[in-house]
Design a protein around this motif. Structure first.
Motif, PDB file in Angstrom:
ATOM      1  N   VAL A 217       5.649  10.548   4.163  1.00 55.41           N
ATOM      2  CA  VAL A 217       5.121  10.956   2.852  1.00 55.41           C
ATOM      3  C   VAL A 217       5.035   9.727   1.957  1.00 55.41           C
ATOM      4  N   MET A 218       3.813   9.342   1.573  1.00 57.28           N
ATOM      5  CA  MET A 218       3.637   8.201   0.664  1.00 57.28           C
ATOM      6  C   MET A 218       4.005   8.623  -0.750  1.00 57.28           C
ATOM      7  N   MET A 219       4.512   7.676  -1.539  1.00 55.79           N
ATOM      8  CA  MET A 219       4.752   7.954  -2.956  1.00 55.79           C
ATOM      9  C   MET A 219       3.400   8.136  -3.640  1.00 55.79           C
ATOM     10  N   PRO A 220       3.302   9.033  -4.597  1.00 54.44           N
ATOM     11  CA  PRO A 220       1.997   9.267  -5.227  1.00 54.44           C
ATOM     12  C   PRO A 220       1.516   8.096  -6.087  1.00 54.44           C
ATOM     13  N   GLY A 221       2.418   7.185  -6.456  1.00 56.71           N
ATOM     14  CA  GLY A 221       2.021   6.096  -7.359  1.00 56.71           C
ATOM     15  C   GLY A 221       1.411   4.895  -6.644  1.00 56.71           C
ATOM     16  N   PHE A 222       0.984   5.042  -5.378  1.00 54.54           N
ATOM     17  CA  PHE A 222       0.402   3.901  -4.656  1.00 54.54           C
ATOM     18  C   PHE A 222      -1.074   4.146  -4.371  1.00 54.54           C
ATOM     19  N   LYS A 223      -1.880   3.088  -4.580  1.00 54.63           N
ATOM     20  CA  LYS A 223      -3.311   3.250  -4.277  1.00 54.63           C
ATOM     21  C   LYS A 223      -3.763   2.166  -3.288  1.00 54.63           C
ATOM     22  N   TYR A 224      -4.637   2.576  -2.385  1.00 54.40           N
ATOM     23  CA  TYR A 224      -5.144   1.656  -1.357  1.00 54.40           C
ATOM     24  C   TYR A 224      -6.040   0.608  -2.012  1.00 54.40           C
ATOM     25  N   VAL A 225      -5.875  -0.660  -1.606  1.00 56.57           N
ATOM     26  CA  VAL A 225      -6.702  -1.726  -2.162  1.00 56.57           C
ATOM     27  C   VAL A 225      -7.669  -2.263  -1.115  1.00 56.57           C
ATOM     28  N   GLN A 226      -7.120  -2.815  -0.036  1.00 58.60           N
ATOM     29  CA  GLN A 226      -7.971  -3.401   1.015  1.00 58.60           C
ATOM     30  C   GLN A 226      -7.129  -3.672   2.255  1.00 58.60           C
ATOM     31  N   ASP A 227      -7.806  -4.029   3.344  1.00 57.55           N
ATOM     32  CA  ASP A 227      -7.089  -4.478   4.543  1.00 57.55           C
ATOM     33  C   ASP A 227      -6.883  -5.984   4.442  1.00 57.55           C
ATOM     34  N   GLU A 228      -5.720  -6.453   4.883  1.00 58.19           N
ATOM     35  CA  GLU A 228      -5.415  -7.877   4.772  1.00 58.19           C
ATOM     36  C   GLU A 228      -4.681  -8.351   6.013  1.00 58.19           C
ATOM     37  N   GLU A 229      -4.968  -9.592   6.422  1.00 58.27           N
ATOM     38  CA  GLU A 229      -4.193 -10.185   7.515  1.00 58.27           C
ATOM     39  C   GLU A 229      -3.080 -11.014   6.890  1.00 58.27           C
ATOM     40  N   VAL A 230      -1.854 -10.725   7.276  1.00 59.76           N
ATOM     41  CA  VAL A 230      -0.711 -11.416   6.671  1.00 59.76           C
ATOM     42  C   VAL A 230       0.224 -11.904   7.775  1.00 59.76           C
ATOM     43  N   GLU A 231       0.835 -13.078   7.556  1.00 59.28           N
ATOM     44  CA  GLU A 231       1.818 -13.558   8.526  1.00 59.28           C
ATOM     45  C   GLU A 231       3.191 -13.035   8.125  1.00 59.28           C
ATOM     46  N   VAL A 232       3.801 -12.290   9.036  1.00 57.98           N
ATOM     47  CA  VAL A 232       5.088 -11.674   8.756  1.00 57.98           C
ATOM     48  C   VAL A 232       6.066 -12.004   9.876  1.00 57.98           C
TER      49      VAL A 232
END
Lengths: 266, 569
Positions: A217-232
């Motif tokens: 269940v996602m928190m309601p206060g989050f909105k999708y922005v974009q897909d991103e490639e990140v080094e983790v």
């Protein structure tokens, strides 16, 4: 580097508050002096020597001191508290507040840690090969200054409320976490390589949370922005980026509103 | 009872004008007596080479009650690593800016304070205040109920009914076992119930259609008609806002034309508290500056006013006040946790943690303003040292403030260590002040002065025969060269403290829990059926409790020290 080995010989009846098990406290001390360092069992002040057999002696400084903790320490709290340098190796599973307010050095637990491990941590490296309890790398009760620096890596699962009020540093959980990840987070990075069931990033102001598995269940206060490639954690991957918690205040930096970032692996 | 003689100390006693002469202080049955009046069995305390003063008197601190306790509840982090286990004569004690009741008593006593006043008692929760006072060992305490936003007061004063106001004050002092008439942000806290505030003394209070100006002058008139031991004690409007010094001067001017009427030797009609928070210039935090000079120039020439400083101590602390709107303003500034309570017909309260950082220009300026007020005071009998504990810092920092006031070198060192010292110096006067307060002036500002302002100069603040045997010996030799740090060290842990004839501190350690008393004022007025009917009526209509569950009955105050006033005519 000098090594001090302490081995549990007499189990405390109550829980033992042993914040003196730290390279900073052992440095420059002989075995007999280490045995005389105090601890609390319930309300009684006692000494480490009553419970542990102590072999070896501390190095000249904390950085030159390595501590190996052997035996059943499931009733021992505060191992490595406020340690600033050196190394602590715990072979089994200690109780709560392991590595609390740690500032530097290296703390390795071969077993699992209970709740409040690494709370208020400022620096150093904290490795847990088993699981972690609740409030890993969180703030002390009431405080708004949670983990500020350093690295916590848990090979197993973590409990709830990890990274509560986190301001800096990194928490990596290779397994799953329970609910409430990074609540009130203002900085730093939390990486959950398994699943996080719900309440991820609630009231998050800044910082980053990565979830590789699923969020039920996602928190309601989050909105999708974009897909991103990140080094983790040393490897690149593609994530869906969400901004949040939009119900919370957010500061501006260079004219841009700064949001907390929640990355879900695609 | 035991007899004592404290021998050969350097005595500082403003009530007798003794400025460091060597003298013996004799004690019998809890009172100070002439040296000739004790027998040869009197126990001798050797104070040679040490400083001897009366027990200090705290005129304004938030140390007991629901607001303080909510601070304790919601700031567990304030207690972290602060606990001291119990000893043979003291209980476990902890906390920093909001210490436990036990620590409050012990720490005041260790610094040589023997009396302290809780500065804001919400009458509805007076029982809680007295329960905490009872649990605070050693020190005598009183509490000021708040009147400045009370519906009875607002209604009576709107109709200029001074006699009814007097009768209500008399009733509430007895019901709450209160000591004085406290006013916090007059009208503004009531306005906060509508989400508004009163930022000048002419802003009308919503619904009641009365102004802070009318509230303050009406209460001064009532206070003097009653002849209470203390004057009206005010926390002014517009606290903590840049440019508020004009409001401060406007409020202080309200005292002009009033003359103190009482049998206690009190000369002021208005005590203006934590003046540091009210001496701000500029119109934003960017051009924020000290207006201590403008404010103190007025205070110095206006003899019927006393003030206390509210010195910033540069610590992490917990702000708490009945000024509800101010605390909301503060949480919007620092984004730290906020607690807010509305107290029915009477008042409100807010709490927010605050860090006075030596790396923040505004905090550095605030630090300077607090000290400037004391250093510019021409009459140390009218300007007292406080931190408005815990608002500008914990009371445990008094020794550090005394060090800054007594040593220009210590101030210089502090200024140099600030991150923005050049900008701070530009916005303040502190760097240009070379005055160093003497021990005699410190005794005036912490003992004789506050005792007189409270109408208690017959028993506290001095060492004359007949006064209470509240005596402190500090390990500080005024005739030997010393470093600034020696001052702080000596005042932090007194060598010897006696409270009403009982030794309570020896070498900085608590040796007895003493025999603390609660001070309250019983003001007798003519019977007033109208006010009694109004009280019954308000309880039936508005209060969430009945009148029978409101009074602080005597078992809450097990060791009372009642000061009686007869205002019947």
């Amino acid at each position: 580097m000098e090594t001090v080995t302490i081995t549990m010989k007499n189990q405390p009846k109550l829980y033992l508050e042993a914040d003196n098990i730290s390279p900073d406290k052992f440095a420059g001390k002989k075995a007999s002096e280490i045995a005389a360092l105090h601890a609390y069992e319930g309300r009684e002040q006692t000494t480490l020597g009553k419970y542990f057999e102590i072999a070896g002696e501390g190095g000249a400084t904390a950085a030159d001191t390595r501590i190996v903790v052997k035996g059943d320490v499931s009733r021992v709290k505060y191992i490595g508290m406020k340690m600033s340098a050196g190394e602590v190796l715990v072979e089994q599973s200690p109780d709560m507040y392991t590595g609390a307010w740690m500032q530097g050095g290296k703390l390795i637990v071969k077993g699992s840690v209970d709740s409040f491990a690494g709370i208020g941590m400022k620096g150093g490296e904290f490795l847990v090969e088993g699981n972690a309890g609740d409030y890993l790398g969180a703030a002390y009760r009431g405080d708004w200054r949670g983990m500020q620096g350093g690295l916590i890596r848990v090979k197993g699962n973590a409990g709830s409320d990890i990274g509560y009020f986190m301001n800096g540093g990194t928490i990596i959980v290779h397994g799953n976490s329970d609910v409430h990840v990074g609540t009130h987070m203002e900085g730093g990075r939390i990486i959950v390589k398994g699943n996080a069931p719900s309440k991820v990033g609630g009231q998050m102001v800044g910082g980053e949370i990565f979830v590789y598995g699923t969020i039920d269940v996602m928190m309601p206060g989050f909105k999708y922005v974009q897909d991103e490639e990140v080094e983790v954690d040393g490897e690149k991957a593609l994530f869906a980026l969400y901004h949040g918690d939009t119900g919370e205040r957010h500061p501006k930096r260079k004219g841009q509103i700064v949001y907390g970032k929640l990355y879900l692996k695609i | 009872m035991a007899e004592y003689i404290i021998k050969n100390g350097f005595v500082f006693d403003p009530t007798q004008g003794i400025k460091g002469d060597k003298a013996d202080i004799a004690v019998k049955d809890g009172k100070i007596v002439k040296s000739t009046e004790v027998s040869s069995k009197a126990k001798t305390i050797d104070a040679s080479g040490k400083t001897v003063m009366a027990g200090a008197v705290e005129i304004h601190a938030h140390i007991a009650g629901p607001k303080v306790n909510e601070g304790r509840n919601y700031r567990p982090e304030d207690k972290l690593f602060t606990y001291r286990p119990k000893s043979a004569s003291s209980r476990m004690a902890g906390g920093f800016s909001i210490p436990t009741t036990f620590k409050t008593g012990y720490e005041y006593a260790r610094m040589g304070y023997t009396t302290a006043m809780e500065a804001a008692m919400p009458p509805l929760y007076a029982r809680h205040v007295h329960e905490e006072i009872k649990d605070t060992p050693i020190i005598d305490e009183g509490a000021y109920p708040v009147f400045g936003n009370n519906w009875f007061v607002l209604e009576y004063l709107k109709n200029k009914e001074i006699e009814n106001t007097c009768a209500y004050i008399s009733w509430l002092l007895e019901a709450s076992k209160g000591y004085a008439v406290k006013v916090v942000n007059p009208g503004g806290t009531e306005a906060w119930g509508w989400g508004l505030n009163c930022l000048t003394i002419d802003d009308p209070v919503p619904y009641f259609d009365i102004t802070p100006r009318e509230i303050v002058t009406g209460l001064i008139e009532a206070n003097e008609a009653l002849g209470l031991p203390h004057s009206v004690h005010i926390h002014q409007n517009s606290l903590g806002n840049p440019g508020n010094y004009t409001v401060t001067l406007d409020t202080l001017k309200l005292a002009e034309g009033f003359k103190a009427k009482n049998k206690f030797g009190r000369e002021q009609v208005l005590h203006s508290t934590h003046l540091q928070f009210h001496s701000y210039g500029g119109d934003s935090w960017a051009n924020f500056e000290s207006k201590s000079k403008e404010v103190m120039d007025y205070v110095n020439k206006q003899k019927n006013i006393t003030v206390d400083t509210g010195c910033v101590t540069l610590d992490e602390t917990t702000t708490m006040t009945a000024d509800g709107p101010f605390e909301h303003h503060l949480t919007e500034l620092n984004h730290l946790k906020w607690a807010n309570v509305d107290v029915e017909l009477e008042t409100a309260a807010g709490i927010v943690p605050y860090i006075y950082s030596p790396d923040i220009k505004v905090c550095e300026i605030q630090w300077a303003i607090g000290l400037e007020l004391a250093l510019m005071a021409k009459d140390p009998m009218r300007c007292f040292i406080t931190t408005d504990h815990p608002n500008a810092g914990p009371f445990t920092r008094y020794p550090r403030i005394i060090k800054w006031l007594m040593s220009a070198e210590a101030r210089k060192k502090q200024i140099e260590s600030f991150k923005h010292s050049a900008k701070m110096v530009e916005a303040t006067h502190i760097a240009g002040i070379d005055r160093e307060l003497s021990l005699y002036e410190i005794a005036q500002m912490t003992r004789a002065g506050p005792a007189k302002s409270l109408g208690l100069s017959h028993q506290y603040g001095g060492l004359a025969p007949g006064m209470d045997a509240d005596i402190v010996v500090y390990d500080f030799n005024p005739e030997k060269p010393h470093k600034p740090e020696d001052i702080e060290k000596a005042f932090s842990a007194a060598a010897y403290v006696m409270k009403t004839g009982v030794p309570v501190v020896i070498n900085g350690e608590i040796v007895s829990n003493g025999n603390k008393r609660t001070l309250w004022v019983k003001a007798k007025v003519n019977e007033n059926p109208q006010v009694m009917r109004d009280i019954r009526d308000k309880f039936l209509r508005y209060y969430s409790v009945t009148q029978a569950n409101y009074d602080v009955s005597s078992h809450f105050v097990p060791n009372p020290h009642v000061i009686e006033v007869d205002a019947t005519h």
